[in-house]
Design an enzyme around this catalytic site. Structure first.
Site, PDB file in Angstrom:
ATOM      1  N   GLU A   1      -5.457   5.028  12.619  1.00 41.05           N
ATOM      2  CA  GLU A   1      -5.562   4.565  14.002  1.00 41.05           C
ATOM      3  C   GLU A   1      -5.248   5.667  15.016  1.00 41.05           C
ATOM      4  O   GLU A   1      -5.904   5.760  16.060  1.00 41.05           O
ATOM      5  CB  GLU A   1      -4.642   3.366  14.230  1.00 41.05           C
ATOM      6  CG  GLU A   1      -5.146   2.064  13.635  1.00 41.05           C
ATOM      7  CD  GLU A   1      -4.960   1.980  12.124  1.00 41.05           C
ATOM      8  OE1 GLU A   1      -5.617   1.116  11.501  1.00 41.05           O
ATOM      9  OE2 GLU A   1      -4.169   2.771  11.579  1.00 41.05           O
TER      10      GLU A   1
ATOM     11  N   HIS B   1      -1.241  -9.480  11.093  1.00 39.33           N
ATOM     12  CA  HIS B   1      -2.578  -9.861  11.525  1.00 39.33           C
ATOM     13  C   HIS B   1      -2.555 -10.969  12.577  1.00 39.33           C
ATOM     14  O   HIS B   1      -3.538 -11.692  12.737  1.00 39.33           O
ATOM     15  CB  HIS B   1      -3.408 -10.311  10.320  1.00 39.33           C
ATOM     16  CG  HIS B   1      -3.444  -9.309   9.204  1.00 39.33           C
ATOM     17  ND1 HIS B   1      -2.524  -9.313   8.182  1.00 39.33           N
ATOM     18  CD2 HIS B   1      -4.275  -8.269   8.976  1.00 39.33           C
ATOM     19  CE1 HIS B   1      -2.797  -8.330   7.361  1.00 39.33           C
ATOM     20  NE2 HIS B   1      -3.853  -7.670   7.821  1.00 39.33           N
TER      21      HIS B   1
END
Length: 329
Positions: free
Chosen positions: A61, A130
């Site tokens: 990321e 998540h």
């Protein structure tokens, strides 16, 4: 002319139209090309626009964000996909100390027109990594616009607005709504307006201000309480958190005299705290009761089966409305 699309289809349509019109728009992220992204939001884009414009990246990321910032500084308009916003923190330094600051550290000589798409929020039993609501981290840092679409039309229009914006924009996408919500979308290529709230439901007794998936919870509670209690509840979907539509919220609160703020993120330093403080500062004389907050809890998101305990429930929304209506000085 409108087409009935899911939130996910509207997201894909916005990217495709932007890429078709502007060759400087490109997409990069983990599995966005061959696989079409973890939720298939970019499915078909690499086949249509080529691997140079829809770029599969390593699982990194920070590196994805850093490359996108470099692309933006050199005149491209990258759209970054973070698979889940729970993984965005690795990119925080690049996004908030580099991308979000270039306009300011260069006196406006450079801007960084990039979009970060971050699937967010609970409701899919995704557990801790998540199910995140990371908006406050990015709001507090300055320099990053933040939008939160919760309908197919907003998913389309706000993403187009983010793509053409000259500064970095974080788009927090509602994972639980991707395929469960559909509606008419005018695919006209016209960007929405960042910073403009929507009065979803008009009312005179209480104002509920919210964003993201809780928008639909607020409407359901308002409709049920209108039938059961006779309360007239106004529901405002902010849609944009940076900037946020202070005028619309203030006008509503001055009419109703009561405010409930509703969001999925934890309560302490959540965006609802800023809303409550702003209303207290600017509209205190119109309030008939203290501002009520309904939010997630001040603890990590539950593992796998914790959705129904962590996320605001309709019972908690009803209770907050009743506290506001029944309050006596």
């Amino acid at each position: 002319m409108s087409n009935d699309l899911t939130v996910l289809q509207a997201t894909t349509s916005a990217m495709a139209q932007a890429m078709d019109v502007d060759p400087s728009v490109l997409v990069l992220g983990e599995d966005v090309g061959t696989a079409g992204g973890i939720f298939r939001a970019t499915q078909g884009l690499q086949q249509r626009f080529g691997a140079n414009r829809v770029i599969d990246t390593p699982l990194d990321e920070k590196g994805i964000a850093a490359h996108a910032i470099g692309m933006a500084l050199y005149g491209l308009r990258p759209i970054v996909e973070i698979q889940f916003s729970g993984f965005i923190h690795d990119a925080f330094e690049q996004l908030m100390f580099c991308g979000a600051k270039y306009r300011w550290i260069t006196g406006g000589e450079y801007t960084c027109p990039m979009v970060v798409r971050a699937p967010s929020f609970g409701g899919i039993k995704g557990g801790f990594w998540h199910s995140q609501s990371p908006e406050s981290y990015f709001i507090h840092g300055g320099g990053m616009k933040v939008v939160v679409p919760s309908t197919p039309q907003d998913a389309y229009s706000l993403l187009l607005a983010a793509i053409v914006d000259p500064d970095p924009v974080l788009v927090l996408e509602a994972v639980p709504l991707y395929r469960t919500m559909s509606g008419p979308v005018v695919e006209d290529g016209v960007p929405g307006r960042i910073g403009e709230a929507e009065v979803v439901r008009s009312g005179t007794d209480v104002t509920i201000v919210t964003y993201g998936p809780p928008r639909h919870l607020a409407v359901r509670a308002a409709e049920e309480m209108a039938a059961s209690d006779g309360y007239s509840i106004e529901v405002i979907d902010l849609r944009s958190l940076v900037p946020w539509d202070r005028e619309t919220v203030s006008a509503s609160v001055r009419r109703t005299g009561r405010l409930v703020v509703l969001h999925e993120a934890a309560q302490t330093l959540g965006f609802g705290a800023e809303l409550a403080a702003a209303v207290q500062e600017h509209d205190f004389g119109y309030l008939h009761c203290p501002v009520q907050r309904v939010s997630g809890h001040d603890l990590p998101y539950g593992f796998s089966t914790g959705d129904e305990y962590y996320r605001p429930s309709i019972e908690r929304v009803r209770a907050a409305v009743r506290r506001a209506m029944e309050f006596e000085f």
